[in-house]
Design an enzyme around this catalytic site. Structure first.
Site, PDB file in Angstrom:
ATOM      1  N   THR A 195       0.818  -1.219   0.000  1.00  0.00           N
ATOM      2  CA  THR A 195       0.000   0.000   0.000  1.00  0.00           C
ATOM      3  C   THR A 195       0.846   1.261   0.000  1.00  0.00           C
ATOM      4  OG1 THR A 195      -1.783   1.179   1.121  1.00  0.00           O
ATOM      5  CG2 THR A 195      -0.238   0.029   2.528  1.00  0.00           C
ATOM      6  N   ARG A 196       0.260   2.341  -0.523  1.00  0.00           N
ATOM      7  CA  ARG A 196       0.900   3.661  -0.481  1.00  0.00           C
ATOM      8  C   ARG A 196      -0.080   4.682   0.081  1.00  0.00           C
ATOM      9  NH1 ARG A 196      -1.620   4.939  -5.634  1.00  0.00           N
ATOM     10  NH2 ARG A 196      -1.501   7.130  -5.089  1.00  0.00           N
ATOM     11  N   HIS A 200      -7.896   2.603   5.946  1.00  0.00           N
ATOM     12  CA  HIS A 200      -9.155   2.900   6.618  1.00  0.00           C
ATOM     13  C   HIS A 200      -9.823   1.564   6.963  1.00  0.00           C
ATOM     14  CE1 HIS A 200      -8.385   7.030   5.780  1.00  0.00           C
ATOM     15  NE2 HIS A 200      -8.298   6.800   4.486  1.00  0.00           N
ATOM     16  N   HIS A 203      -9.992  -1.220   4.351  1.00  0.00           N
ATOM     17  CA  HIS A 203      -8.735  -1.921   4.100  1.00  0.00           C
ATOM     18  C   HIS A 203      -8.471  -2.952   5.185  1.00  0.00           C
ATOM     19  CE1 HIS A 203      -8.081   2.108   2.253  1.00  0.00           C
ATOM     20  NE2 HIS A 203      -7.766   1.341   1.228  1.00  0.00           N
ATOM     21  N   ARG A 289      -8.077  -4.046  -7.766  1.00  0.00           N
ATOM     22  CA  ARG A 289      -8.454  -3.344  -8.970  1.00  0.00           C
ATOM     23  C   ARG A 289      -7.427  -2.227  -9.188  1.00  0.00           C
ATOM     24  NH1 ARG A 289     -11.750   0.568 -10.636  1.00  0.00           N
ATOM     25  NH2 ARG A 289     -13.232   0.005 -12.263  1.00  0.00           N
TER      26      ARG A 289
END
Ligand code: PPS
Length: 570
Positions: A195-196, A200, A203, A289
């Site tokens: 992740t970058r 929240h 996630h 996605r």
């Protein structure tokens, strides 16, 4: 007991401690290259095995293989060109076979490289093949053409020491450190989450579910090297991740920071991320996605199809030795007060969502961010970094002829802002700057540019730190004003105010007697008389001092600032 293949140590490119001490001295005499921030990230992962099986920056044959068909010359799958780009001047000094020293920003030698290859790449072709289009709206294509050097050098690396990090040291792990950790805890199946962005609730739900489905432990593996320009800085993000980590059962999940320089290359990037996670001891990776998507191209369309990354990953996962776990799009179902996968929600149920854009708007305007969307500790961190606009720093940049009234309005504005209070105000008036920052400069184009760039630099620092900078130079050149705007807009608003008093009126006023001297040729290159002035095409505001008094002009600026949300309405 035989160890799972992902948990045996991976080869690193470092020499032993004793050899490193010796090499540091020997390498001091070598021709050296000062690494760019991106090259430092790449080098770290080369040296610690994160980019295994690479043994150095790619040579030409490997580069061509990677660009054409994602394979090194020996057929091994590798999707991303890891190249050492240098300037032509530097490349000209280098002989093939020569050892060079690779230094960090402070001059510390991190590694040596034996140069085996030197070539001038066809960057447009590289862009087409690797990023899917030679379109500079893609951040990595922009980098390739506008930041990267013209020549590539390749060759094997001998690692002397890793780049030094002063932040979050306990949270950074090499592939071997993670492998050892998993080994120690008996984690044989580990699913990585790349992740970058801040995490929240959605996630947290999806990663937890993904790990459960794969019957694996979870590694939150955020990128802290270089991400997409405009992303939330990694300091804030790591504090957010630490807050979320408490929400997972302690024995199932861990977090480690990855000093990767992302390229936002979508499908190829997903495969690259998979190989890197494999090297870090993971057996699974969550791919969603539009994985590592770069946003829109210059025609306003997506660079890649939403599932291209998943498709490419799946095609290669057996060869890679890491399995893809589908990223379930989780939505909040209000009636049931819980997150559920979007494709399993009962028809007619009320589903709530807050998009990234909406989140930014709420942060900017200081509006409510509900607990179902994010954890209060995460929101608090984000609010610290992204305070509402009325608490952010900004720059007001006046431009206009000498004697147009810039300084007078700027002074009036400063006093009015100080009366309002809340943020420190700094005035960078043309004359003040020329006395204190630019006393050696004259009025040639080159010197004027330098002067404005200095003002821009100081204003950007003030803006970054939450203050108000008021600049009032002539700033006659559009290009320079645009460059300053770009520097400042990274940190806060840039409000350009054109003080449009005509040259005739300025000359008529001639408050300092300079126009007379300019007419007599006693002052050369005088703006509006014997030097150009590019009239701003789209300033945030234009004020005219010919028919309006100073107080009113300053008031117009205040109203503008209020309408932009930069000062709170009374
Ligand atoms: S620039 O072009 O933005 O770098 O100029 P700036 O730093 O604002 O300096 C402008 C002030 O310098 C005085 N001055 C001149 N102006 C224009 N052209 C020439 N050749 C020149 N020589 C001296 C002039 O007083 C300007 O002051 P302001 O405050 O604008 O009236």
């Amino acid at each position: 007991m035989s160890m799972a293949p992902n948990l045996t140590p991976i080869p690193e490119l470092y020499v032993s401690y004793d050899s490193a001490q010796k090499m540091k001295h020997e390498a001091a005499d070598l021709t050296s290259w000062d690494l760019s921030p991106r090259q430092i990230c790449d080098l770290e992962l080369l040296m610690n095995g994160g980019f295994n099986p690479l043994k150095g920056f790619l040579g030409q044959a490997d580069y061509e293989g990677v660009v054409e068909n994602m394979r090194l010359a020996d057929g091994t799958l590798w999707p991303m060109p890891i190249t050492l780009d240098v300037s032509e001047d530097f490349a000209d000094q280098i002989e093939i076979g020569q050892d060079i020293a690779l230094r960090d920003r402070e001059g510390v030698i991190l590694a040596t490289m034996t140069v085996s290859d030197r070539w001038v790449p066809n960057k447009s072709h590289e862009a087409e093949q690797v990023f899917g289009a030679d379109d500079q709206a893609h951040p990595a294509v922009d980098y390739l053409h506008n930041v990267a050097g013209k020549v590539y050098l390749g060759g094997p690396i001998t690692g002397i020491q890793p780049p030094v990090h002063y932040d979050f040291r306990a949270r950074r792990d090499t592939p071997n450190e993670l492998r050892a950790y998993f080994r120690k805890l008996g984690w044989r199946r580990v699913v990585a989450f790349q992740t970058r962005n801040p995490l929240h609730r959605a996630h947290q739900e999806l990663t937890f579910r993904a790990a459960k489905e794969a019957q694996a432990n979870l590694l939150i593996h955020p990128v802290v090297g270089m991400t997409k320009p405009g992303d939330i800085d990694h300091f804030t993000r790591v504090r957010c991740y630490e807050a979320v980590l408490d929400q997972y059962p302690a024995t199932t999940t861990t977090m480690s920071l990855l000093n990767l320089a992302m390229r936002m290359a979508g499908p190829r990037e997903a495969v690259w991320h998979g190989l890197i996670r494999k090297n870090h001891g993971c057996t699974h990776m969550i791919v969603g996605r539009d994985h590592a998507g770069p946003g829109k191209n210059s025609a306003g369309d997506d660079f890649y199809g939403p599932y291209d990354a998943q498709d490419l990953f799946k095609t290669h996962q057996d060869e890679m030795g890491i399995e893809m776990v589908d990223f379930k799009h989780m939505v909040y179902v209000q009636d049931r007060a819980q997150y559920e996968p979007a494709d399993e929600v009962e028809e007619g149920a009320t589903v709530l969502n807050i998009s990234g854009t909406e989140l930014r708007r709420r942060l900017a305007e200081g509006l409510d961010i509900p607990e179902w969307f994010s954890f209060p500790a995460v929101v608090a961190e984000l609010r610290k970094t992204r305070p509402p606009r009325s608490q952010q720093g900004f720059t007001v940049f006046f431009t206009g002829f000498s004697g147009s009234g810039k300084s007078t309005i700027a002074n009036a504005l400063m006093v009015k802002l100080m009366e309002l209070g809340g943020r420190p105000v700094t005035l960078l008036d043309g004359d003040i700057v020329r006395k204190n920052l630019s006393s050696e400069l004259g009025f040639s184009k080159e010197h004027r540019d330098l002067n404005i760039r200095r003002i821009g630099f100081v204003a950007s620092e003030i803006t970054k730190n939450g203050g108000i900078a008021i600049c009032a130079p002539i700033a006659p050149y559009e290009v320079t004003r645009r460059a300053v705007r770009q520097d400042i807009e990274q940190f806060g608003a840039f409000v350009e105010v054109h003080v449009s008093t005509s040259i005739e009126v300025c000359e008529d006023r001639d408050r300092k007697g300079l126009y007379k001297l300019a007419r007599e040729g006693k002052i050369k290159e005088f703006t509006g008389i014997s030097d150009p002035y590019d009239v701003p095409a789209n300033p945030e505001l234009r004020v005219d001092t010919e028919n309006v008094d100073v107080d009113n002009c300053a008031h117009q600026v205040l109203l503008k600032l209020e309408s932009l949300g930069l000062i709170a309405a009374n």
